[in-house]
Write a protein that holds these residues in place. Structure first.
Motif, PDB file in Angstrom:
ATOM      1  N   ALA A  22       1.336  -1.816   1.853  1.00  0.00           N
ATOM      2  CA  ALA A  22       0.665  -2.876   1.097  1.00  0.00           C
ATOM      3  C   ALA A  22      -0.844  -2.742   1.230  1.00  0.00           C
ATOM      4  O   ALA A  22      -1.592  -2.839   0.241  1.00  0.00           O
ATOM      5  CB  ALA A  22       1.135  -4.239   1.595  1.00  0.00           C
ATOM      6  N   ALA A  23      -1.312  -2.492   2.446  1.00  0.00           N
ATOM      7  CA  ALA A  23      -2.752  -2.365   2.691  1.00  0.00           C
ATOM      8  C   ALA A  23      -3.336  -1.163   1.966  1.00  0.00           C
ATOM      9  O   ALA A  23      -4.457  -1.214   1.434  1.00  0.00           O
ATOM     10  CB  ALA A  23      -3.011  -2.259   4.190  1.00  0.00           C
ATOM     11  N   LEU A  24      -2.590  -0.053   1.931  1.00  0.00           N
ATOM     12  CA  LEU A  24      -3.062   1.138   1.238  1.00  0.00           C
ATOM     13  C   LEU A  24      -3.225   0.866  -0.261  1.00  0.00           C
ATOM     14  O   LEU A  24      -4.243   1.228  -0.871  1.00  0.00           O
ATOM     15  CB  LEU A  24      -2.077   2.282   1.466  1.00  0.00           C
ATOM     16  N   THR A  25      -2.228   0.237  -0.852  1.00  0.00           N
ATOM     17  CA  THR A  25      -2.297  -0.087  -2.279  1.00  0.00           C
ATOM     18  C   THR A  25      -3.478  -1.005  -2.569  1.00  0.00           C
ATOM     19  O   THR A  25      -4.203  -0.814  -3.558  1.00  0.00           O
ATOM     20  CB  THR A  25      -0.985  -0.757  -2.728  1.00  0.00           C
ATOM     21  N   ARG A  28      -6.885   0.863  -2.184  1.00  0.00           N
ATOM     22  CA  ARG A  28      -7.155   1.720  -3.336  1.00  0.00           C
ATOM     23  C   ARG A  28      -7.553   0.901  -4.569  1.00  0.00           C
ATOM     24  O   ARG A  28      -8.058   1.462  -5.545  1.00  0.00           O
ATOM     25  CB  ARG A  28      -5.938   2.592  -3.636  1.00  0.00           C
ATOM     26  N   SER A  29      -7.312  -0.410  -4.517  1.00  0.00           N
ATOM     27  CA  SER A  29      -7.755  -1.301  -5.591  1.00  0.00           C
ATOM     28  C   SER A  29      -9.072  -1.989  -5.232  1.00  0.00           C
ATOM     29  O   SER A  29      -9.455  -2.976  -5.864  1.00  0.00           O
ATOM     30  CB  SER A  29      -6.673  -2.354  -5.872  1.00  0.00           C
ATOM     31  N   ARG A  30      -9.717  -1.466  -4.183  1.00  0.00           N
ATOM     32  CA  ARG A  30     -11.031  -1.933  -3.732  1.00  0.00           C
ATOM     33  C   ARG A  30     -10.997  -3.367  -3.227  1.00  0.00           C
ATOM     34  O   ARG A  30     -11.979  -4.107  -3.344  1.00  0.00           O
ATOM     35  CB  ARG A  30     -12.091  -1.749  -4.830  1.00  0.00           C
ATOM     36  N   ARG A  31      -9.865  -3.747  -2.633  1.00  0.00           N
ATOM     37  CA  ARG A  31      -9.777  -5.048  -1.976  1.00  0.00           C
ATOM     38  C   ARG A  31     -10.130  -4.897  -0.499  1.00  0.00           C
ATOM     39  O   ARG A  31      -9.790  -3.889   0.124  1.00  0.00           O
ATOM     40  CB  ARG A  31      -8.362  -5.627  -2.098  1.00  0.00           C
ATOM     41  N   SER A  32     -10.805  -5.893   0.059  1.00  0.00           N
ATOM     42  CA  SER A  32     -11.064  -5.889   1.497  1.00  0.00           C
ATOM     43  C   SER A  32      -9.790  -6.338   2.205  1.00  0.00           C
ATOM     44  O   SER A  32      -9.214  -7.376   1.879  1.00  0.00           O
ATOM     45  CB  SER A  32     -12.231  -6.811   1.851  1.00  0.00           C
ATOM     46  N   ALA A 312       0.613  -4.265  -4.917  1.00  0.00           N
ATOM     47  CA  ALA A 312       0.255  -4.322  -6.334  1.00  0.00           C
ATOM     48  C   ALA A 312       0.337  -5.745  -6.867  1.00  0.00           C
ATOM     49  O   ALA A 312      -0.513  -6.185  -7.659  1.00  0.00           O
ATOM     50  CB  ALA A 312       1.167  -3.400  -7.139  1.00  0.00           C
ATOM     51  N   ALA A 313       1.372  -6.486  -6.445  1.00  0.00           N
ATOM     52  CA  ALA A 313       1.526  -7.872  -6.902  1.00  0.00           C
ATOM     53  C   ALA A 313       0.378  -8.742  -6.409  1.00  0.00           C
ATOM     54  O   ALA A 313      -0.138  -9.588  -7.148  1.00  0.00           O
ATOM     55  CB  ALA A 313       2.864  -8.427  -6.412  1.00  0.00           C
ATOM     56  N   VAL A 314      -0.027  -8.538  -5.158  1.00  0.00           N
ATOM     57  CA  VAL A 314      -1.136  -9.322  -4.608  1.00  0.00           C
ATOM     58  C   VAL A 314      -2.435  -8.996  -5.338  1.00  0.00           C
ATOM     59  O   VAL A 314      -3.227  -9.885  -5.674  1.00  0.00           O
ATOM     60  CB  VAL A 314      -1.269  -9.068  -3.094  1.00  0.00           C
TER      61      VAL A 314
END
Length: 333
Positions: A22-25, A28-32, A312-314
């Protein structure tokens, strides 16, 4: 102690396959992202993970370290620690400005604020109360023919039958060895039809209490040797299949009103899980979950896939929130 910021887009509780995926996804979406890991994976005693394409036989510790490095590669942060509580807080005060904010408290006194929370805290196996069983759990005592079956093939395999659901498990282990003995702790668990089917495949059935699981050797050489019966006799086995009650680790969510619920399979309790919808969303907006915490039967590769799906959902949830925040600012201007 790892230095952490005051606020993140997402805090992930649990640093095994589901949480790290989950953290990797999200990274990669530039979320902290902050991953908080108590370092107590359910599969810690296993020699390696199996049925995981590209990672076959990798030790759980090595797989987690690979995952942590990949999360850090995309800006995520991992820290050792135990989450003891999570709370809803005022979004305006927290500075998140999208209607949802959580405070996450760690056992060492640290606290962080998150816009979203991913629960990947896993589960623990509660074993049948048989002396010696826990000592060999994950080594000589196994539970899953897909996770451990190849490693015990062609050996003398015992099955400690404590639930009627295990009758199918018996036949799966018979697929792996011609030498299978079933220890039926309660005769009512196995009807005559089931006994006939087992005998037809050359499976020995022994009724009566199991007093203990016996080992031999010492130190790294210590291994499972057999099963002691109520009459004092010992039946030699090289591997013993047993089932556990798999209990989700979610006590820290009590402040959010989230609790584990019974997972029932074929009318029988299998363990406890956190209920989620198709995207991994719980009943509390902004809280998602993945892995063994949501399904006691989830294997490592499935937990990893579930974590990626939840990540991805988050991110999608946060994108919608970002759009609404931007729109509100434009209209206000």
């Amino acid at each position: 102690m790892t230095a952490i910021a005051d606020q993140y887009d997402v805090v992930v509780v649990g640093g095994s396959a589901a949480g790290l995926s989950a953290a990797l996804t999200l990274g990669r979406s530039r979320r902290s992202v902050l991953v908080v890991d108590a370092g107590e994976p359910r599969n810690a005693r296993a020699a390696g993970v199996h049925n995981y394409l590209g990672q076959e036989g990798t030790s759980p510790a090595e797989l987690a370290e690979i995952g942590r490095a990949e999360v850090r590669q995309y800006g995520g942060l991992t820290t050792d620690g135990r989450v003891v509580a999570a709370w809803l807080v005022d979004p305006a005060t927290a500075g998140t400005h999208d209607g949802i904010a959580f405070r996450v408290d760690l056992e060492d006194g640290r606290s962080v604020v998150a816009r979203r929370l991913v629960v990947a805290s896993g589960a623990v196996d509660v074993l049948p109360d048989v002396p010696g069983l826990a000592e060999f759990w994950g080594t000589g005592v196994v539970h899953c023919p897909y996770c451990h079956g190849w490693e015990v093939r062609d050996r003398a395999i015992g099955v400690l039958l404590t639930s009627a659901m295990q009758v199918h498990q018996v036949h799966m282990f018979r697929q792996l060895s011609e030498d299978v003995t079933v220890f039926v702790t309660d005769p009512a668990l196995v009807d005559e039809e089931a006994r006939v089917r087992m005998r037809a495949r050359g499976i020995q059935v022994i009724d009566g209490p199991v007093v203990s699981v016996i080992g031999c050797g010492s130190g790294p050489e210590r291994r499972l040797a057999g099963v002691q019966l109520g009459d004092g006799s010992v039946v030699a086995v090289e591997a013993l299949a047993a089932t556990s009650s798999v209990e989700a680790q979610v006590d820290f969510l009590a402040g959010l009103g989230l609790h584990a619920e019974d997972q029932v399979v074929n009318g029988m309790r299998f363990g406890s899980v956190l209920a989620v919808g198709p995207t991994g969303a719980t009943t509390v907006p902004g809280v998602y979950a993945a892995g063994n915490v949501t399904n006691a039967a989830t294997i490592v590769v499935a937990a990893s896939a579930a974590g990626a799906w939840v990540g991805a959902a988050v991110n999608g949830d946060l994108v919608l929130a970002d759009v609404e925040t931007a729109l509100a600012g434009t209209l206000a201007g």
